[in-house]
Scaffold this active site. Structure first.
Site, PDB file in Angstrom:
ATOM      1  N   SER A   3       4.608 -27.862  19.804  1.00 32.53           N
ATOM      2  CA  SER A   3       5.798 -28.028  20.023  1.00 32.53           C
ATOM      3  C   SER A   3       5.564 -29.226  21.369  1.00 32.53           C
ATOM      4  O   SER A   3       6.279 -29.788  22.069  1.00 32.53           O
ATOM      5  CB  SER A   3       6.458 -27.130  20.903  1.00 32.53           C
ATOM      6  OG  SER A   3       5.719 -26.525  22.158  1.00 32.53           O
ATOM      7  N   LYS A   5       3.564 -28.834  24.028  1.00 31.68           N
ATOM      8  CA  LYS A   5       3.528 -28.470  25.681  1.00 31.68           C
ATOM      9  C   LYS A   5       2.281 -28.806  26.493  1.00 31.68           C
ATOM     10  O   LYS A   5       2.382 -28.976  27.629  1.00 31.68           O
ATOM     11  CB  LYS A   5       3.793 -26.896  25.647  1.00 31.68           C
ATOM     12  CG  LYS A   5       2.719 -25.809  25.157  1.00 31.68           C
ATOM     13  CD  LYS A   5       3.277 -24.620  25.325  1.00 31.68           C
ATOM     14  CE  LYS A   5       2.510 -23.728  24.255  1.00 31.68           C
ATOM     15  NZ  LYS A   5       0.855 -23.858  24.539  1.00 31.68           N
ATOM     16  N   ASP A  72      -2.004 -23.817  32.629  1.00 35.07           N
ATOM     17  CA  ASP A  72      -2.119 -23.933  31.388  1.00 35.07           C
ATOM     18  C   ASP A  72      -1.859 -22.533  30.415  1.00 35.07           C
ATOM     19  O   ASP A  72      -2.554 -21.608  31.251  1.00 35.07           O
ATOM     20  CB  ASP A  72      -3.011 -25.055  30.629  1.00 35.07           C
ATOM     21  CG  ASP A  72      -2.336 -25.251  29.175  1.00 35.07           C
ATOM     22  OD1 ASP A  72      -1.128 -25.294  28.751  1.00 35.07           O
ATOM     23  OD2 ASP A  72      -3.274 -25.786  28.407  1.00 35.07           O
ATOM     24  N   GLU A  73      -1.405 -22.534  29.338  1.00 34.28           N
ATOM     25  CA  GLU A  73      -1.370 -21.254  28.809  1.00 34.28           C
ATOM     26  C   GLU A  73      -1.185 -19.840  29.585  1.00 34.28           C
ATOM     27  O   GLU A  73      -1.839 -18.988  29.524  1.00 34.28           O
ATOM     28  CB  GLU A  73      -2.845 -20.918  27.929  1.00 34.28           C
ATOM     29  CG  GLU A  73      -3.295 -21.999  26.884  1.00 34.28           C
ATOM     30  CD  GLU A  73      -2.726 -22.201  25.634  1.00 34.28           C
ATOM     31  OE1 GLU A  73      -1.809 -21.281  25.429  1.00 34.28           O
ATOM     32  OE2 GLU A  73      -2.838 -23.039  25.088  1.00 34.28           O
ATOM     33  N   GLN A  75       0.812 -17.784  29.269  1.00 33.01           N
ATOM     34  CA  GLN A  75       1.159 -16.601  28.736  1.00 33.01           C
ATOM     35  C   GLN A  75       0.316 -15.624  28.728  1.00 33.01           C
ATOM     36  O   GLN A  75       0.275 -14.211  28.369  1.00 33.01           O
ATOM     37  CB  GLN A  75       1.787 -16.595  27.370  1.00 33.01           C
ATOM     38  CG  GLN A  75       0.798 -17.130  26.213  1.00 33.01           C
ATOM     39  CD  GLN A  75       0.581 -18.579  26.151  1.00 33.01           C
ATOM     40  OE1 GLN A  75       0.796 -19.295  27.069  1.00 33.01           O
ATOM     41  NE2 GLN A  75      -0.296 -18.957  25.068  1.00 33.01           N
ATOM     42  N   CYS A 132      11.677 -25.363   6.654  1.00 35.52           N
ATOM     43  CA  CYS A 132      13.081 -25.976   6.304  1.00 35.52           C
ATOM     44  C   CYS A 132      13.389 -27.080   7.146  1.00 35.52           C
ATOM     45  O   CYS A 132      14.299 -28.103   6.774  1.00 35.52           O
ATOM     46  CB  CYS A 132      14.237 -24.971   6.824  1.00 35.52           C
ATOM     47  SG  CYS A 132      14.417 -24.502   8.532  1.00 35.52           S
ATOM     48  N   CYS A 170      13.621 -18.710   9.333  1.00 30.81           N
ATOM     49  CA  CYS A 170      12.307 -18.829   8.564  1.00 30.81           C
ATOM     50  C   CYS A 170      11.126 -18.013   8.911  1.00 30.81           C
ATOM     51  O   CYS A 170      10.238 -17.635   8.398  1.00 30.81           O
ATOM     52  CB  CYS A 170      11.763 -20.287   8.314  1.00 30.81           C
ATOM     53  SG  CYS A 170      12.989 -21.155   7.288  1.00 30.81           S
TER      54      CYS A 170
HETATM   55 ZN   LIG Z   1      13.190 -22.728   9.007  1.00 27.47          ZN
END
Ligand SMILES: [Zn+2]
Length: 200
Positions: A3, A5, A72-73, A75, A132, A170
């Site tokens: 994404s 980040k 950073d990171e 999490q 998708c 998904c």
């Molecule tokens: Zn999707």
């Protein structure tokens, strides 16, 4: 993941440097994909970061003149990082944390939910769903070619695993409990090894 980040953290850190702020960046030392001293984006941009084994190491390492602290990171730190961030902010510093809000199961990731609640400003970055093409907010973990189970160990020795960005629709998590804890009670094969692993 995917994404941007790390790119966003690097962008903000570089802006702080341009503004002549004194900046320090930390990251958990388990993230050694690119060597131990850099936060690096997927397109190769980087910034020097100090790896620490636990969040308790951060406060003693922050210089008196530092006004901006990047993590950073985030999490991968335990809950104590929340107190560290609050202490830094109480001391008048600006703190910029980058991290995943959800783990591969789509569950809130470590200390991040609390940090999101306490933050003045939150930007949720989106990747693109590889299935998708919609905005992706989830991390699909794939082990040996199939979606990882809810209770899959974080590291499977000898397994071929990968991660990809997916949207909520998904995102597949076999054995996820829809009510109660039935999914957790299912057993996995014995002998698997669990330990933290860094990823972006
Ligand atoms: Zn999707």
């Amino acid at each position: 993941m995917f994404s941007g980040k790390s790119e966003e953290l690097i962008r903000r850190i570089k802006r702080a440097v341009i503004a002549r702020r004194s900046v320090q960046v930390f990251k958990p030392s388990i993230d050694d994909r690119y060597g131990v001293e850099l936060v690096r984006s997927h397109d190769g941009d980087s910034f020097v970061a100090r790896p620490v084994r636990s969040s308790e190491e951060i406060l003693p390492l922050v210089s008196r003149e530092t006004t901006v602290v990047g993590i950073d990171e985030v999490q991968f730190f335990d809950g104590a990082v929340i107190g560290v961030v609050r202490s830094l902010v109480a001391g008048g510093r600006r703190v910029i944390c980058a991290g995943l809000d959800l783990d591969f199961r789509g569950e809130p990731f470590g200390p991040v939910p609390v940090l999101l609640a306490l933050a003045e400003k939150v930007d949720k970055l989106e990747a693109i769903c590889v299935v998708c093409g919609e905005a992706a907010t989830r991390t699909q973990r794939i082990v040996d070619g199939v979606p990882a189970f809810f209770d899959e160990p974080i590291i499977k020795i000898g397994a071929k695993e990968s991660y990809e960005a997916r949207c909520r629709g998904c995102h597949e998590v076999p054995r996820r409990a829809t009510s109660g804890s039935s999914a957790r009670s299912e057993s996995t094969s014995p002998g698997r090894v669990s330990s933290p692993k860094a990823r972006d």
